[in-house]
Design a protein around this motif. Structure first.
Motif, mmCIF file in Angstrom:
data_model
loop_
_atom_site.group_PDB
_atom_site.id
_atom_site.type_symbol
_atom_site.label_atom_id
_atom_site.label_comp_id
_atom_site.label_asym_id
_atom_site.label_seq_id
_atom_site.Cartn_x
_atom_site.Cartn_y
_atom_site.Cartn_z
ATOM 1 N N TYR A 136 0.824 -1.209 0.000
ATOM 2 C CA TYR A 136 0.000 0.000 0.000
ATOM 3 C C TYR A 136 0.862 1.265 0.000
ATOM 4 C CZ TYR A 136 -3.281 3.523 1.655
ATOM 5 O OH TYR A 136 -4.030 4.657 1.796
ATOM 6 N N THR A 137 2.031 1.233 0.674
ATOM 7 C CA THR A 137 2.862 2.434 0.821
ATOM 8 C C THR A 137 4.094 2.412 -0.075
ATOM 9 O OG1 THR A 137 4.083 1.393 2.656
ATOM 10 C CG2 THR A 137 2.134 2.707 3.209
ATOM 11 N N SER A 138 4.213 1.450 -0.977
ATOM 12 C CA SER A 138 5.432 1.319 -1.778
ATOM 13 C C SER A 138 5.681 2.537 -2.663
ATOM 14 C CB SER A 138 5.363 0.047 -2.629
ATOM 15 O OG SER A 138 4.236 0.098 -3.497
ATOM 16 N N GLN A 139 4.632 3.155 -3.196
ATOM 17 C CA GLN A 139 4.784 4.298 -4.090
ATOM 18 C C GLN A 139 4.236 5.597 -3.472
ATOM 19 O OE1 GLN A 139 2.821 3.224 -7.729
ATOM 20 N NE2 GLN A 139 4.384 1.738 -8.302
ATOM 21 N N LYS A 140 4.101 5.620 -2.171
ATOM 22 C CA LYS A 140 3.476 6.771 -1.533
ATOM 23 C C LYS A 140 4.311 8.035 -1.698
ATOM 24 C CE LYS A 140 1.085 8.119 2.687
ATOM 25 N NZ LYS A 140 0.614 7.679 4.011
ATOM 26 N N THR A 141 5.640 7.930 -1.540
ATOM 27 C CA THR A 141 6.506 9.101 -1.647
ATOM 28 C C THR A 141 6.461 9.690 -3.049
ATOM 29 O OG1 THR A 141 7.972 8.179 0.052
ATOM 30 C CG2 THR A 141 8.840 9.957 -1.319
ATOM 31 N N SER A 142 6.558 8.844 -4.054
ATOM 32 C CA SER A 142 6.542 9.336 -5.435
ATOM 33 C C SER A 142 5.174 9.918 -5.799
ATOM 34 C CB SER A 142 6.906 8.207 -6.405
ATOM 35 O OG SER A 142 5.985 7.134 -6.308
ATOM 36 N N ARG A 143 4.106 9.328 -5.301
ATOM 37 C CA ARG A 143 2.765 9.849 -5.577
ATOM 38 C C ARG A 143 2.557 11.204 -4.892
ATOM 39 N NH1 ARG A 143 -0.875 5.887 -7.466
ATOM 40 N NH2 ARG A 143 -2.649 6.927 -6.486
ATOM 41 N N LEU A 144 3.094 11.358 -3.674
ATOM 42 C CA LEU A 144 2.989 12.648 -3.004
ATOM 43 C C LEU A 144 3.802 13.710 -3.748
ATOM 44 C CD1 LEU A 144 2.008 14.394 -0.683
ATOM 45 C CD2 LEU A 144 3.927 13.561 0.700
ATOM 46 N N GLU A 145 4.980 13.342 -4.235
ATOM 47 C CA GLU A 145 5.775 14.286 -5.024
ATOM 48 C C GLU A 145 5.023 14.703 -6.284
ATOM 49 O OE1 GLU A 145 9.434 12.307 -5.744
ATOM 50 O OE2 GLU A 145 10.221 12.632 -3.710
ATOM 51 N N ALA A 146 4.306 13.767 -6.897
ATOM 52 C CA ALA A 146 3.501 14.101 -8.077
ATOM 53 C C ALA A 146 2.384 15.069 -7.709
ATOM 54 C CB ALA A 146 2.925 12.826 -8.694
ATOM 55 N N ASP A 147 1.769 14.868 -6.540
ATOM 56 C CA ASP A 147 0.731 15.787 -6.078
ATOM 57 C C ASP A 147 1.302 17.201 -5.906
ATOM 58 O OD1 ASP A 147 -1.800 14.589 -5.901
ATOM 59 O OD2 ASP A 147 -1.231 13.473 -4.117
ATOM 60 N N LEU A 148 2.428 17.299 -5.209
ATOM 61 C CA LEU A 148 2.999 18.609 -4.906
ATOM 62 C C LEU A 148 3.458 19.337 -6.158
ATOM 63 C CD1 LEU A 148 5.056 17.722 -1.690
ATOM 64 C CD2 LEU A 148 2.772 18.693 -1.836
ATOM 65 N N SER A 149 3.990 18.586 -7.124
ATOM 66 C CA SER A 149 4.478 19.221 -8.357
ATOM 67 C C SER A 149 3.342 19.628 -9.295
ATOM 68 C CB SER A 149 5.431 18.272 -9.086
ATOM 69 O OG SER A 149 4.767 17.073 -9.452
ATOM 70 N N SER A 150 2.124 19.110 -9.059
ATOM 71 C CA SER A 150 0.995 19.407 -9.936
ATOM 72 C C SER A 150 0.084 20.495 -9.381
ATOM 73 C CB SER A 150 0.165 18.135 -10.175
ATOM 74 O OG SER A 150 0.958 17.102 -10.740
ATOM 75 N N LEU A 151 0.424 21.077 -8.249
ATOM 76 C CA LEU A 151 -0.420 22.108 -7.650
ATOM 77 C C LEU A 151 -0.312 23.421 -8.421
ATOM 78 C CD1 LEU A 151 0.375 21.494 -3.866
ATOM 79 C CD2 LEU A 151 -1.678 20.777 -5.107
ATOM 80 N N ARG A 152 -1.339 24.236 -8.294
ATOM 81 C CA ARG A 152 -1.305 25.574 -8.863
ATOM 82 C C ARG A 152 -0.381 26.463 -8.042
ATOM 83 N NH1 ARG A 152 -7.797 26.605 -9.968
ATOM 84 N NH2 ARG A 152 -8.124 24.834 -11.396
#
Length: 533
Positions: free
Chosen positions: A308-324
């Protein structure tokens, strides 16, 4: 315990390869009785009324063993006592209204592992289940997993948490933001669940992630919904409209009693509250509690080790980089007008905050934040205090009453403002100024005019003590502070003065101070020896 592979291997070696039972037992390193038992099951399946189904079940269904009579080997008396202690703490928290902060089975298991015990999670669950036989079977429900683009959705929720601040049981509110794409969590503590906390939590979150999501999701909280104007229609509050306009995000509300529509954050409140405060719930103030909460959230956002947490860091980085883009900090405060009373204070929710005593009777504007109060006279800031939520409290500062104390020096030591002064400044007065209140107050006036704090005065006093001064006067402290002002000016404009001029100024200041020290020392040879502050 034999496995499915061992069962199939035994049957194959006996029926296909033609090996004896003794040979199979020796080659596979298993008991002869186990071989006999497996082959007996095989023979019984062949003789059944439906051999094909019986053989299919025998060769595909995993062997099952009755372990109900087995006793746990690692569940020692010491571990039982530790589990019982955790359950007792849970019972105490439930009795104190802190049910949501009790430890779950997995928290107790992690607590045991962190204390060096080696025990399985299933063993802990079985022991707790036997301790509590009144469990009711929960009704199961099906859910639909949703997909979100990075930076698209952030869900917001708020929950209660009870902490002990300096031993006093205090209720706080936990504002939780959760990304729909990565489940990244950010949390903030507030004393009240009001509009100020609602706005400040959003400002802090957008500032920490340095961006703004496309959409925010809320439930039917009163700080977000002003009124229901029709079936399924909700009118947002002015604060929410103001934030959405400033930060340029859209928003939507969940249906009534449909918390699953923001399922990420619905469980995040409970999850973060347990992780952060089920074990540690005693702090000196709200800021250490907030620091502990931020550290916990950072660990949660960086956790890995499971599917469940294997890609959590990369997914959070994707969230932060996609913000306005983050447009900046929005002012989150309420403005009210107050009249200064005869105590040179304004009274806000039965708490007194001091202002300079020359403003008695004036009307002042007050900016009210969740954790501070800023008082303005026109556009000039005249006072700033940390906000107090203790009814009847007096948040007053000594520097605000110096003009009155110059006229009434005898009122210094019996005043409430002197009771709230720092210990260092009190000891300086007790050691050297008990017979001259006016000189001591004039020292404070001089320090205020030159922008020196009480801490600067105490540090200057200690510097004089290192030079062997037994009796300190107000003039000595003023001269020392004046020398520091000159040195600070030299550092600010080091290109203006030459090194020769700097040495000359320093020698003159030192000579003046030594002269004053010598005069005071001659006049007070019989004074008591200086006591360290």
């Amino acid at each position: 315990m034999k496995t499915m592979v061992e069962r199939q291997t035994i049957i194959h070696m006996y029926r296909v390869d033609g090996y004896s039972k003794r040979y199979i037992s020796r080659e596979l390193h298993i008991s002869r009785h186990t071989v006999d038992h497996v082959l007996a099951e095989y023979e019984a399946a062949l003789k059944s009324t439906d051999p094909d189904d019986a053989l299919g079940d025998l060769l595909t269904i995993q062997p099952h063993y009755d372990s109900s009579r087995r006793k746990p080997r690692k569940l020692t008396l010491e571990i039982k006592n530790e589990i019982d202690s955790c359950l007792h703490k849970n019972a105490v928290k439930v009795a104190m209204g802190m049910r949501k902060q009790r430890m779950l089975k997995k928290d107790i298991h992690l607590h045991l592992l962190s204390n060096g015990y080696s025990i399985g999670y299933a063993t802990v669950c079985n022991y707790i289940r036997f301790q509590d036989t009144a469990k009711e079977k929960k009704k199961c429900e099906a859910f639909i997993r949703l997909y979100y683009e990075p930076g698209e959705i952030v869900e917001f929720d708020c929950g209660e948490v009870v902490l002990f601040i300096n031993g006093v049981k205090t209720k706080f509110f936990l504002a939780v933001f959760t990304f729909g794409h990565s489940n990244g969590r950010y949390d903030y503590l507030f004393r009240h669940q009001n509009t100020l906390a609602f706005m400040e939590s959003h400002r802090n979150f957008f500032r920490d992630v340095n961006g703004v999501p496309s959409m925010m999701v809320y439930d039917n909280m009163r700080v977000a919904i002003k009124e229901f104007v029709g079936p399924g229609q909700k009118k947002p509050t002015e604060s929410l409209l103001k934030m959405s306009g400033f930060y340029r995000f859209s928003f939507r509300f969940c249906n009534i009693r449909a918390g699953w529509e923001k399922g990420h954050v619905e469980r995040s409140v409970e999850f973060v509250r347990r992780k952060a405060f089920c074990i540690t719930d005693c702090f000196e103030d709200i800021q250490p509690a907030q620091d502990h909460l931020a550290k916990t959230c950072d660990c949660i956002n960086k956790e890995s080790g499971s599917l469940y947490t294997s890609q959590k860091t990369s997914r959070l980085e994707a969230d932060l980089s996609s913000l306005r883009n983050f447009p900046g900090n929005m002012g989150c405060f309420e403005v009210s007008e107050y009249v200064v009373d005869k105590w040179a204070t304004i009274s806000l929710k039965n708490v007194h905050y001091s202002v300079p005593d020359n403003l008695v009777g004036e009307k002042l504007l007050v900016k009210i934040y969740s954790e501070k109060v800023v008082i303005l006279n026109g556009r000039e800031k005249v006072a700033s205090h940390q906000r107090s939520y203790k009814s009847g409290d007096w948040c007053i500062t000594l520097e605000h009453y110096l003009k009155t104390l110059l006229r009434k020096p005898g009122a210094l030591t019996n005043s409430v403002v002197w009771h709230n002064a720092s210990d260092g400044i009190k000891k300086l007065y007790e050691n050297h100024f008990t017979d001259d209140n006016k000189a001591f107050i004039s020292l404070l006036v001089y320090a205020k005019e030159k922008d020196f704090s009480q801490t600067n005065i105490v540090e200057t006093y200690r510097e004089l003590a290192k030079r062997g001064v037994r009796k300190v006067s107000a003039e000595q402290l003023k001269a020392m502070l004046h020398g520091q002002t000159i040195q600070d000016g030299e550092r600010d404009g080091e290109n203006t003065f030459s090194s020769i001029q700097e040495e000359k100024i320093e020698k003159e200041a030192t000579a003046t101070l030594d002269c004053i020290t010598a005069l005071m020392g001659t006049a007070s040879n019989k004074d008591a020896i200086y006591e360290n502050i």
